[in-house]
Design a protein around this motif. Structure first.
Motif, PDB file in Angstrom:
ATOM      1  N   ALA B 267      45.822  41.418  16.690  1.00  6.23           N
ATOM      2  CA  ALA B 267      46.080  40.643  17.910  1.00  6.23           C
ATOM      3  C   ALA B 267      46.237  41.579  19.107  1.00  6.23           C
ATOM      4  O   ALA B 267      45.708  41.317  20.197  1.00  6.23           O
ATOM      5  N   THR B 268      46.925  42.686  18.900  1.00  7.41           N
ATOM      6  CA  THR B 268      47.164  43.653  19.979  1.00  7.41           C
ATOM      7  C   THR B 268      45.856  44.223  20.509  1.00  7.41           C
ATOM      8  O   THR B 268      45.601  44.236  21.718  1.00  7.41           O
ATOM      9  N   HIS B 269      45.022  44.667  19.588  1.00  6.95           N
ATOM     10  CA  HIS B 269      43.763  45.287  20.002  1.00  6.95           C
ATOM     11  C   HIS B 269      42.825  44.261  20.646  1.00  6.95           C
ATOM     12  O   HIS B 269      42.125  44.561  21.623  1.00  6.95           O
ATOM     13  N   THR B 270      42.819  43.046  20.096  1.00  2.51           N
ATOM     14  CA  THR B 270      41.964  41.988  20.652  1.00  2.51           C
ATOM     15  C   THR B 270      42.360  41.680  22.093  1.00  2.51           C
ATOM     16  O   THR B 270      41.508  41.591  22.986  1.00  2.51           O
ATOM     17  N   ALA B 271      43.669  41.524  22.325  1.00  5.55           N
ATOM     18  CA  ALA B 271      44.129  41.182  23.675  1.00  5.55           C
ATOM     19  C   ALA B 271      43.869  42.322  24.649  1.00  5.55           C
ATOM     20  O   ALA B 271      43.499  42.096  25.809  1.00  5.55           O
ATOM     21  N   ALA B 272      44.036  43.565  24.194  1.00  4.04           N
ATOM     22  CA  ALA B 272      43.786  44.718  25.068  1.00  4.04           C
ATOM     23  C   ALA B 272      42.318  44.753  25.491  1.00  4.04           C
ATOM     24  O   ALA B 272      41.989  44.921  26.670  1.00  4.04           O
ATOM     25  N   SER B 273      41.419  44.561  24.526  1.00  3.16           N
ATOM     26  CA  SER B 273      39.983  44.611  24.824  1.00  3.16           C
ATOM     27  C   SER B 273      39.604  43.478  25.772  1.00  3.16           C
ATOM     28  O   SER B 273      38.853  43.667  26.729  1.00  3.16           O
ATOM     29  N   MET B 274      40.138  42.296  25.491  1.00  4.30           N
ATOM     30  CA  MET B 274      39.821  41.136  26.330  1.00  4.30           C
ATOM     31  C   MET B 274      40.388  41.331  27.733  1.00  4.30           C
ATOM     32  O   MET B 274      39.725  41.018  28.726  1.00  4.30           O
ATOM     33  N   GLY B 275      41.596  41.847  27.820  1.00  2.00           N
ATOM     34  CA  GLY B 275      42.205  42.098  29.129  1.00  2.00           C
ATOM     35  C   GLY B 275      41.344  43.047  29.949  1.00  2.00           C
ATOM     36  O   GLY B 275      41.112  42.821  31.145  1.00  2.00           O
ATOM     37  N   ALA B 276      40.842  44.115  29.312  1.00  2.00           N
ATOM     38  CA  ALA B 276      40.005  45.093  30.011  1.00  2.00           C
ATOM     39  C   ALA B 276      38.724  44.448  30.523  1.00  2.00           C
ATOM     40  O   ALA B 276      38.331  44.622  31.680  1.00  2.00           O
ATOM     41  N   VAL B 277      38.072  43.654  29.656  1.00  2.00           N
ATOM     42  CA  VAL B 277      36.788  43.037  30.037  1.00  2.00           C
ATOM     43  C   VAL B 277      36.983  42.010  31.154  1.00  2.00           C
ATOM     44  O   VAL B 277      36.232  41.991  32.133  1.00  2.00           O
TER      45      VAL B 277
END
Lengths: 112, 439
Positions: B267-277
């Motif tokens: 969940a952490t990595h998914t949200a970080a990647s989505m936040g960046a994009v």
């Protein structure tokens, strides 16, 4: 004698220097300067905060030449420093009253 | 043996001698708990990962964002806060936050100087890891939270005032909040859930940052001088270390090497990647260019926002949380100019806004199917849990803001909060520390 001051884009310096050496110019003075003409500056954005950078980095070349060489030098600088886009720079020519070579004490054209 | 160590430490420091003769816990229930080596190894590693988030992660992240005359002063804040808060945590902070509950408000002083905090597991604080491992993991959280606030008063706070403020804040704001939510206090009893610190860490530091920015005032030359970040590659190195360490911050909060830990990390990595994009796209469409700092900011926004929810949600919810974080935090920062305060490094816009969003998202998306120890959110037909989360947002923000204000006024009476105008013009590096980063 004239003093030619050319303000050009920094990345053109080597090209201009090589071309001037080729037509027999033996010395020059180079300074990193900042300024703007019609180009004005550019914009930078950091987290939505915009900064307008008005003073753009340029290079100033100073060459002292006998009157006979002025036109060739102007032509050479104009040809080599030109990219065709805004911000290529300017050349100023002014009269030079005297020149002295410190090592020998020679004056005038022979000191150049 | 560790109990004896704690006693020696406490006595050696000549502090609180009377309370140190307390009897260590040795009830039959505690003795029955067994340490799991895998769980313990993961929590120890996670503690080190959270340390890396602070130094050098946050230190470089903030250090690159300030002007070159303030980079050492800014990095110094992270190192000093880590050291001072760690000492306070051992001496008293841990006991205030996690010690035996006193009326739901604060922990008792039974564990002062780590008395009774030994290698045997504690039944509620990680029943499969040594109690000290839990204490140590929590120490890193206590240290990073006040260091986050430092971004709001960057480039202008007097060093002595910064150290005093951070030390007092860790005892009078962080410790009570940690107790209310994680230490069996009144919010925990109401059923409020904050997996890894959306409220305890991010809302509390965001609210404190807003008050700091308003009380200290703007930097000299704010709005007219060129205040662009002096070294973005440094900031990006810090971002990478934050992202890396956040796997321990959220994954370690499972207190074991188990399914909850990996679902939190996903969940952490998914949200970080989505936040960046999403931040990148928002800025690209809004301003015409995708910026590198924007991508870094979006990743941190996604990480901060997903933190409270990470152990209770699936990857699709994390995707939505990351997208909301990228959008909300981007516009919070673009519009901050309208409010007229100088939150220099955007603690409010990223940690405050992200924390609020994350706690509310936990109230929406939490699912017992992911973590049986959690709760079902509003989307799973549990509106009362969502209500508790809303209450937690308000309580944490107001409590942190009010106590921060009082602490700042107290310190202002003892020593000036701000450096002198001439020192500010010179920069913190030379005026506070007699050093220059680049000579």
């Amino acid at each position: 004698m004239k003093l030619i001051e050319a303000i050009i884009k920094p990345f053109k310096l080597d090209e201009v220097k090589d071309a001037l050496l080729e037509i027999g110019i033996q010395g020059m003075t180079v300074t990193e300067v900042k300024g703007f003409g019609r180009q004005k500056g550019h914009k930078e954005t950091y987290r939505g905060q915009e900064y307008t950078i008005e003073f753009v980095p340029k290079v100033k070349i100073e060459v002292a030449v006998p009157d006979s060489q002025v036109q060739r030098v102007l032509d050479t600088i104009t040809r080599t420093a030109k990219t065709g886009s805004i911000g290529d720079g300017k050349i100023f020519v002014r009269d030079l009253g005297m020149a002295v070579r410190i090592r020998t004490g020679e004056t005038g054209d022979t000191a150049l | 043996m560790s109990t004896r160590l704690a006693v020696v430490l406490g006595a050696g420091l000549g502090m609180l001698c009377a309370s140190l003769v307390g009897v260590p816990e040795a009830s039959a229930q505690v003795a029955a708990l067994k340490v799991d080596t895998g769980d313990t190894a993961w929590v120890l590693m996670s503690s080190a990962l959270v340390l890396v988030m602070l130094v050098p992660g946050l230190a470089l992240f903030y250090g690159g964002l300030v002007r070159s005359k303030n980079v050492l002063g800014t990095i110094m804040q992270s190192f000093m806060i880590l050291s001072v808060v760690s000492l306070l945590w051992i001496l008293i902070g841990y006991s205030l936050a996690f010690g035996p509950d006193k009326g739901g408000v604060i922990g008792g002083l039974d564990w002062v100087g780590l008395n009774g905090v030994g290698v045997d597991p504690h039944p509620t604080y990680g029943p499969t890891i040594p109690h000290q491992a839990f204490m140590f993991f929590q120490m890193m959280f206590a240290a990073i939270t006040p260091a986050l606030i430092a971004g709001a008063f960057a480039e202008r706070k007097r060093f002595s005032a910064m150290v005093t403020f951070s030390a007092l804040w860790s005892l009078f704001v962080y410790a009570p909040l940690a107790h209310w939510i994680w230490g069996g206090g009144w919010l925990a009893k109401l059923g409020a859930l904050d997996f890894a610190g959306g409220a305890v860490v991010h809302i509390s530091s965001g609210a404190a940052a807003l008050v700091c920015a308003i009380v200290l005032g703007k930097r000299r030359g704010y709005g007219t001088d060129y205040m662009a970040p002096h070294n973005l590659p440094m900031t990006l190195l810090g971002t990478g270390l934050l992202w890396f360490g956040w796997f321990g911050f959220n994954g370690g909060s499972a207190l074991g090497a188990n399914g909850v830990a990996i679902s939190a990390i996903v969940a952490t990595h998914t949200a970080a990647s989505m936040g960046a994009v999403v931040w990148c796209l928002a800025e690209w469409m809004h301003r015409g260019k995708p910026t590198v700092l924007g991508v870094a900011s979006g990743a941190v926004a996604g990480l901060a926002t997903v933190t409270p929810a990470s152990g209770y949600i699936g990857p699709f919810a994390a995707l939505l949380i990351g997208a909301a974080a990228g959008l909300a935090c981007y516009f919070a920062i673009v519009w901050k100019g309208r409010f007229g305060y100088d939150d220099s490094l955007d603690v409010v816009g990223i940690h405050g806004v992200g924390g609020v969003l994350g706690i509310l998202a936990t109230g929406l998306f939490a699912s017992k199917a992911i973590n049986s120890g959690g709760a079902d959110g509003l989307l799973y037909g549990n509106p009362s849990f969502f209500g508790v989360q809303v209450l937690m947002v308000v309580v944490v923000a107001v409590f942190s803001a009010v106590v921060t204000f009082l602490l700042l006024k107290l310190i202002d009476g003892m020593t000036k909060l701000r450096v002198e105008p001439e020192e500010e013009a010179t920069g913190l590096d030379l005026s506070q520390h007699n050093e220059r980063a680049y000579s």
